[in-house]
Write a protein that holds these residues in place. Structure first.
Motif, PDB file in Angstrom:
ATOM      1  N   THR A 111       0.821  -1.220   0.000  1.00 43.10           N
ATOM      2  CA  THR A 111       0.000   0.000   0.000  1.00 43.10           C
ATOM      3  C   THR A 111       0.852   1.265   0.000  1.00 43.10           C
ATOM      4  N   ALA A 112       2.147   1.136   0.339  1.00 37.96           N
ATOM      5  CA  ALA A 112       3.039   2.300   0.371  1.00 37.96           C
ATOM      6  C   ALA A 112       3.793   2.487  -0.948  1.00 37.96           C
ATOM      7  N   LEU A 113       3.691   1.532  -1.854  1.00 39.38           N
ATOM      8  CA  LEU A 113       4.389   1.639  -3.129  1.00 39.38           C
ATOM      9  C   LEU A 113       3.679   2.650  -4.027  1.00 39.38           C
ATOM     10  N   PHE A 129      -7.499   4.144 -10.903  1.00 41.07           N
ATOM     11  CA  PHE A 129      -6.889   2.852 -10.578  1.00 41.07           C
ATOM     12  C   PHE A 129      -7.482   2.298  -9.287  1.00 41.07           C
ATOM     13  N   SER A 130      -7.389   0.991  -9.163  1.00 41.63           N
ATOM     14  CA  SER A 130      -7.662   0.336  -7.892  1.00 41.63           C
ATOM     15  C   SER A 130      -6.575  -0.703  -7.673  1.00 41.63           C
ATOM     16  N   GLY A 131      -6.439  -1.162  -6.409  1.00 39.68           N
ATOM     17  CA  GLY A 131      -5.403  -2.132  -6.098  1.00 39.68           C
ATOM     18  C   GLY A 131      -4.068  -1.463  -5.835  1.00 39.68           C
ATOM     19  N   ASN A 132      -3.034  -2.266  -5.740  1.00 41.44           N
ATOM     20  CA  ASN A 132      -1.702  -1.777  -5.389  1.00 41.44           C
ATOM     21  C   ASN A 132      -0.639  -2.476  -6.224  1.00 41.44           C
ATOM     22  N   LEU A 133       0.513  -1.816  -6.309  1.00 39.35           N
ATOM     23  CA  LEU A 133       1.684  -2.498  -6.846  1.00 39.35           C
ATOM     24  C   LEU A 133       2.069  -3.646  -5.910  1.00 39.35           C
ATOM     25  N   GLY A 134       2.972  -4.483  -6.354  1.00 35.02           N
ATOM     26  CA  GLY A 134       3.411  -5.605  -5.527  1.00 35.02           C
ATOM     27  C   GLY A 134       4.869  -5.915  -5.790  1.00 35.02           C
ATOM     28  N   THR A 157      -1.690  -6.026  -7.761  1.00 35.12           N
ATOM     29  CA  THR A 157      -3.132  -6.056  -8.020  1.00 35.12           C
ATOM     30  C   THR A 157      -3.640  -4.777  -8.686  1.00 35.12           C
ATOM     31  N   LEU A 158      -2.719  -3.909  -9.113  1.00 36.16           N
ATOM     32  CA  LEU A 158      -3.119  -2.635  -9.712  1.00 36.16           C
ATOM     33  C   LEU A 158      -3.907  -2.875 -10.999  1.00 36.16           C
ATOM     34  N   LYS A 159      -5.025  -2.178 -11.149  1.00 37.20           N
ATOM     35  CA  LYS A 159      -5.826  -2.301 -12.364  1.00 37.20           C
ATOM     36  C   LYS A 159      -6.520  -0.983 -12.656  1.00 37.20           C
ATOM     37  N   LEU A 160      -6.980  -0.854 -13.889  1.00 36.96           N
ATOM     38  CA  LEU A 160      -7.703   0.335 -14.310  1.00 36.96           C
ATOM     39  C   LEU A 160      -9.181   0.204 -13.963  1.00 36.96           C
ATOM     40  N   LEU A 173      -3.449  -2.141 -19.255  1.00 34.70           N
ATOM     41  CA  LEU A 173      -2.502  -1.533 -18.328  1.00 34.70           C
ATOM     42  C   LEU A 173      -1.142  -2.211 -18.442  1.00 34.70           C
ATOM     43  N   ASN A 174      -0.109  -1.397 -18.596  1.00 42.07           N
ATOM     44  CA  ASN A 174       1.276  -1.871 -18.628  1.00 42.07           C
ATOM     45  C   ASN A 174       2.035  -1.195 -17.487  1.00 42.07           C
ATOM     46  N   VAL A 175       2.555  -2.006 -16.557  1.00 47.90           N
ATOM     47  CA  VAL A 175       3.305  -1.470 -15.422  1.00 47.90           C
ATOM     48  C   VAL A 175       4.793  -1.646 -15.682  1.00 47.90           C
ATOM     49  N   LEU A 176       5.511  -0.529 -15.740  1.00 58.08           N
ATOM     50  CA  LEU A 176       6.962  -0.568 -15.903  1.00 58.08           C
ATOM     51  C   LEU A 176       7.572  -0.780 -14.523  1.00 58.08           C
ATOM     52  N   PRO A 177       8.319  -1.872 -14.320  1.00 56.41           N
ATOM     53  CA  PRO A 177       8.783  -2.225 -12.976  1.00 56.41           C
ATOM     54  C   PRO A 177       9.888  -1.302 -12.478  1.00 56.41           C
ATOM     55  N   ALA A 178      10.176  -1.413 -11.187  1.00 51.89           N
ATOM     56  CA  ALA A 178      11.214  -0.589 -10.558  1.00 51.89           C
ATOM     57  C   ALA A 178      12.064  -1.456  -9.639  1.00 51.89           C
ATOM     58  N   ASN A 179      13.223  -0.915  -9.281  1.00 50.34           N
ATOM     59  CA  ASN A 179      14.162  -1.633  -8.425  1.00 50.34           C
ATOM     60  C   ASN A 179      13.847  -1.416  -6.949  1.00 50.34           C
TER      61      ASN A 179
END
Length: 206
Positions: A111-113, A129-134, A157-160, A173-179
């Motif tokens: 929830t903090a991402l 959006f709804s949901g969160n990154l993981g 679980t992030l979605k439009l 939806l395309n999520v570009l990941p992070a380190n």
């Protein structure tokens, strides 16, 4: 003697496009078959009348044609072939924000991402959006050893979701990941000294 009508086939155009917020139309109609004789023909040319804006498909139907005054309708057998108009989802991208923690702290809760909109939405359409990154399934359990864990923060679980004029179904939806970066932790050592005359014995804080 039997006179058979000449065959005329009118085929509406088919077209596929990515969603862009505007209606997809293609009025083109192809003509095939035996063709017209002499001055026979259309007074009003056939057009295809299909239209679609949101993601999906619809028939592109031939309509609106009329023979000219020289043409006897019974001399021709006209067949109509529908075309297909298809709108595919546009790609909307968000970029996950890189996170840094100090060993041996746990990774941030999902929830903090955070993330930023990277683009792909049609002008004037504001995504929701709804949901969160993981986190990637390959990431080990906490505490993680100091290191840079590349592309560890993912879509989760992030979605439009719909938002006024924004329709989630029009986008993928395309999520570009992070380190996730785990740095060496810090600690404090407090030493308490003393003075002794050598006596071959161990000494500690006074």
């Amino acid at each position: 003697v039997t006179v058979t009508p000449r065959a005329i086939t009118l085929t509406a155009a088919s077209q596929t496009r990515t969603y862009n917020g505007s209606a997809l139309v293609n009025s083109a109609v192809g003509q095939s078959g035996d063709g017209f004789v002499g001055d026979d023909g259309f007074e009003t040319a056939p057009l295809a009348a299909g239209s679609i804006t949101d993601v999906g498909t619809t028939a592109n139907v031939v309509s609106g044609y009329a023979f000219n005054a020289d043409t006897l309708a019974t001399d021709y057998a006209v067949s109509l072939v529908e075309g297909l108009l298809r709108v595919n989802p546009a790609t909307l991208s968000v970029r996950a924000d890189e996170q840094t923690i100090a060993f041996p702290n746990d990774r941030p809760e999902a929830t903090a991402l955070s993330y930023q909109l990277a683009g792909g939405n049609v002008d004037g359409e504001i995504p929701a959006f709804s949901g969160n990154l993981g986190y990637s399934d390959t990431l080990a359990l906490d505490p993680l050893e100091p290191d840079t864990y590349e592309n560890a923060i993912v879509g989760g679980t992030l979605k439009l979701v719909n938002n006024d004029g924004f329709k989630a179904a029009n986008y993928t939806l395309n999520v570009l990941p992070a380190n996730l970066i785990v740095e060496n932790g810090t600690f404090t050592v407090t030493l308490t000294g003393g003075d002794w005359i050598y006596d071959a014995a161990a000494h500690g804080p006074e």
